[in-house]
Scaffold this motif. Structure first.
Motif, PDB file in Angstrom:
ATOM      1  N   ILE A 134       0.774  -1.036  -0.378  1.00  0.00           N
ATOM      2  CA  ILE A 134      -0.407  -0.010  -0.232  1.00  0.00           C
ATOM      3  C   ILE A 134       0.682   1.739   0.081  1.00  0.00           C
ATOM      4  O   ILE A 134       1.735   1.728   1.013  1.00  0.00           O
ATOM      5  N   ASP A 135       0.610   2.023  -1.264  1.00  0.00           N
ATOM      6  CA  ASP A 135       2.226   3.420  -1.286  1.00  0.00           C
ATOM      7  C   ASP A 135       0.459   4.491  -1.406  1.00  0.00           C
ATOM      8  O   ASP A 135      -0.328   4.234  -1.678  1.00  0.00           O
ATOM      9  N   GLU A 136       1.151   5.777  -1.771  1.00  0.00           N
ATOM     10  CA  GLU A 136       0.383   6.482  -2.244  1.00  0.00           C
ATOM     11  C   GLU A 136      -0.369   5.783  -3.555  1.00  0.00           C
ATOM     12  O   GLU A 136      -1.345   6.698  -3.552  1.00  0.00           O
ATOM     13  N   SER A 137      -0.597   5.857  -4.594  1.00  0.00           N
ATOM     14  CA  SER A 137      -0.988   4.700  -5.227  1.00  0.00           C
ATOM     15  C   SER A 137      -2.404   4.208  -4.795  1.00  0.00           C
ATOM     16  O   SER A 137      -3.643   4.702  -5.989  1.00  0.00           O
ATOM     17  N   ILE A 138      -2.049   3.307  -4.224  1.00  0.00           N
ATOM     18  CA  ILE A 138      -3.331   2.635  -3.422  1.00  0.00           C
ATOM     19  C   ILE A 138      -4.322   2.855  -2.423  1.00  0.00           C
ATOM     20  O   ILE A 138      -5.408   3.094  -2.832  1.00  0.00           O
ATOM     21  N   VAL A 139      -4.007   3.987  -2.035  1.00  0.00           N
ATOM     22  CA  VAL A 139      -5.096   4.896  -1.025  1.00  0.00           C
ATOM     23  C   VAL A 139      -5.590   5.187  -1.552  1.00  0.00           C
ATOM     24  O   VAL A 139      -6.861   5.682  -1.116  1.00  0.00           O
ATOM     25  N   PHE A 151      -8.989   0.852   7.993  1.00  0.00           N
ATOM     26  CA  PHE A 151      -6.926   0.622   7.197  1.00  0.00           C
ATOM     27  C   PHE A 151      -6.648   2.115   7.473  1.00  0.00           C
ATOM     28  O   PHE A 151      -5.141   1.794   8.041  1.00  0.00           O
ATOM     29  N   ILE A 152      -7.020   2.646   7.173  1.00  0.00           N
ATOM     30  CA  ILE A 152      -6.286   4.459   8.305  1.00  0.00           C
ATOM     31  C   ILE A 152      -7.151   4.824   9.269  1.00  0.00           C
ATOM     32  O   ILE A 152      -6.456   6.322   9.925  1.00  0.00           O
ATOM     33  N   LYS A 153      -8.347   4.163   9.956  1.00  0.00           N
ATOM     34  CA  LYS A 153      -9.006   5.337  10.202  1.00  0.00           C
ATOM     35  C   LYS A 153      -8.019   5.785  11.872  1.00  0.00           C
ATOM     36  O   LYS A 153      -8.745   6.738  12.580  1.00  0.00           O
ATOM     37  N   GLN A 154      -7.666   5.082  12.332  1.00  0.00           N
ATOM     38  CA  GLN A 154      -6.372   5.463  13.963  1.00  0.00           C
ATOM     39  C   GLN A 154      -5.795   6.246  13.426  1.00  0.00           C
ATOM     40  O   GLN A 154      -5.057   7.025  14.309  1.00  0.00           O
ATOM     41  N   ALA A 159      -1.700  10.776   4.822  1.00  0.00           N
ATOM     42  CA  ALA A 159       0.101  10.654   4.938  1.00  0.00           C
ATOM     43  C   ALA A 159       0.468  10.366   5.611  1.00  0.00           C
ATOM     44  O   ALA A 159       0.991  10.072   6.489  1.00  0.00           O
ATOM     45  N   ASP A 160      -0.429  10.635   7.076  1.00  0.00           N
ATOM     46  CA  ASP A 160      -0.033  10.235   7.903  1.00  0.00           C
ATOM     47  C   ASP A 160       0.229   8.380   8.913  1.00  0.00           C
ATOM     48  O   ASP A 160       0.714   7.667   8.670  1.00  0.00           O
ATOM     49  N   PHE A 161      -0.704   7.310   7.904  1.00  0.00           N
ATOM     50  CA  PHE A 161      -0.768   6.554   7.251  1.00  0.00           C
ATOM     51  C   PHE A 161       0.530   6.132   7.075  1.00  0.00           C
ATOM     52  O   PHE A 161       1.137   4.720   6.991  1.00  0.00           O
ATOM     53  N   LEU A 162       1.245   6.150   5.415  1.00  0.00           N
ATOM     54  CA  LEU A 162       1.802   6.095   4.248  1.00  0.00           C
ATOM     55  C   LEU A 162       3.122   6.521   5.535  1.00  0.00           C
ATOM     56  O   LEU A 162       4.441   6.333   5.159  1.00  0.00           O
ATOM     57  N   ASP A 163       3.315   7.636   6.101  1.00  0.00           N
ATOM     58  CA  ASP A 163       4.304   7.779   6.611  1.00  0.00           C
ATOM     59  C   ASP A 163       4.964   7.052   7.905  1.00  0.00           C
ATOM     60  O   ASP A 163       5.964   6.418   8.684  1.00  0.00           O
ATOM     61  N   ARG A 164       3.680   6.121   9.172  1.00  0.00           N
ATOM     62  CA  ARG A 164       3.929   5.753   9.973  1.00  0.00           C
ATOM     63  C   ARG A 164       3.363   4.632   9.710  1.00  0.00           C
ATOM     64  O   ARG A 164       3.311   3.256  11.138  1.00  0.00           O
TER      65      ARG A 164
END
Length: 261
Positions: A134-139, A151-154, A159-164
């Motif tokens: 999962i990268d920027e293109s997938i999100v 998947f990124i709710k928390q 951008a925070d998900f992609l970073d952490r």
């Protein structure tokens, strides 16, 4: 009196949760995500942690202010405690609004997970499907969140998900049909969230995408923690190499009550 815990208070209450193995507790205590409340900041005897769809209670269930903690829940949440006294308090406070269900735990030992075995499972990806990190293109593919918004709710943002965060997805054509990602994070690893589109189940997709995520975590020195919501998830975890510690009680609370900010 219900009080939100600051960084210093979180240090004080860490020992209250020593008997509980859920890594989402660490996510909050270590300051990555979630919130915590106590009955008294100066001398906390009872505490609550909330991360996503889960809330945990620990300490003295008879302490002053415990009822306020137990009422500090939003609509539709899973409450987890580690002894019968706390269970009784939940049942007293929430009465008919709390349903006891079973979740399944697994021991947290990296040596249980064999990367060679996991790579073999990844290689069984059915023809016509594509495994991607999962990268920027997938999100930016809407179907990822149609499979599950968790998947990124928390995280604070994409951008925070992609970073952490971290995750893998399986695509069928241009559509995400299965994914495994970090539901939450803590210093030593992640808690896994995995979902497959109903139309693409029973094809081994969950096995492949979960194995890919687990291998990636292990290669980076992080532990991919697994906690199963149902028997099917527990069976998959065992297939991947996790060792079960047994079922445990969880309360699904459907009371609508404001969460203190």
């Amino acid at each position: 009196m219900l009080q939100q815990a600051d960084k210093e208070t979180k240090r004080k209450i860490a020992t209250l949760f020593n008997g509980m193995q859920d890594t989402t507790i660490l996510s909050c205590l270590q300051g990555h995500m979630g919130k915590a409340w106590v009955n008294n900041r100066e001398n906390p005897e009872a505490a609550q942690i909330m991360v996503g769809d889960f809330t945990f209670f620990a300490g003295n269930p008879a302490a002053e202010g415990v009822e306020d903690l137990l009422k500090n829940v939003p609509e539709h949440i899973l409450a987890i405690v580690d002894n019968d006294e706390w269970k009784m308090r939940i049942e007293e406070v929430h009465n008919d609004s709390a349903e006891k269900i079973q979740r399944y735990g697994f021991r947290k030992r990296q040596e249980d997970l064999d990367t060679d075995h996991l790579r073999h499972l990844i290689a069984n990806l059915p023809e016509g499907y594509e495994l991607r990190k999962i990268d920027e293109s997938i999100v930016n593919i809407p179907s990822l969140f149609e499979v599950s918004p968790d998947f990124i709710k928390q995280f604070d943002s994409i951008a925070d998900f992609l970073d952490r965060g971290i995750g893998f997805a399986i695509l069928f054509g241009e559509k995400v049909v299965s994914a495994a990602a970090s539901y939450s994070i803590y210093d030593e690893g992640i808690e896994i969230e995995i979902v497959t589109d109903d139309k693409h189940r029973k094809k081994g997709l969950a096995t492949c995408v979960a194995a890919a995520l687990i291998v990636d975590c292990l290669e980076r020195g992080q532990y991919p923690s697994w906690d199963a919501a149902n028997a099917e998830s527990a069976k998959l975890a065992t297939k991947l190499g996790y060792v079960a510690t047994g079922a445990y009680d969880t309360y699904y609370i459907h009371t609508l009550a404001p969460v203190h900010k």
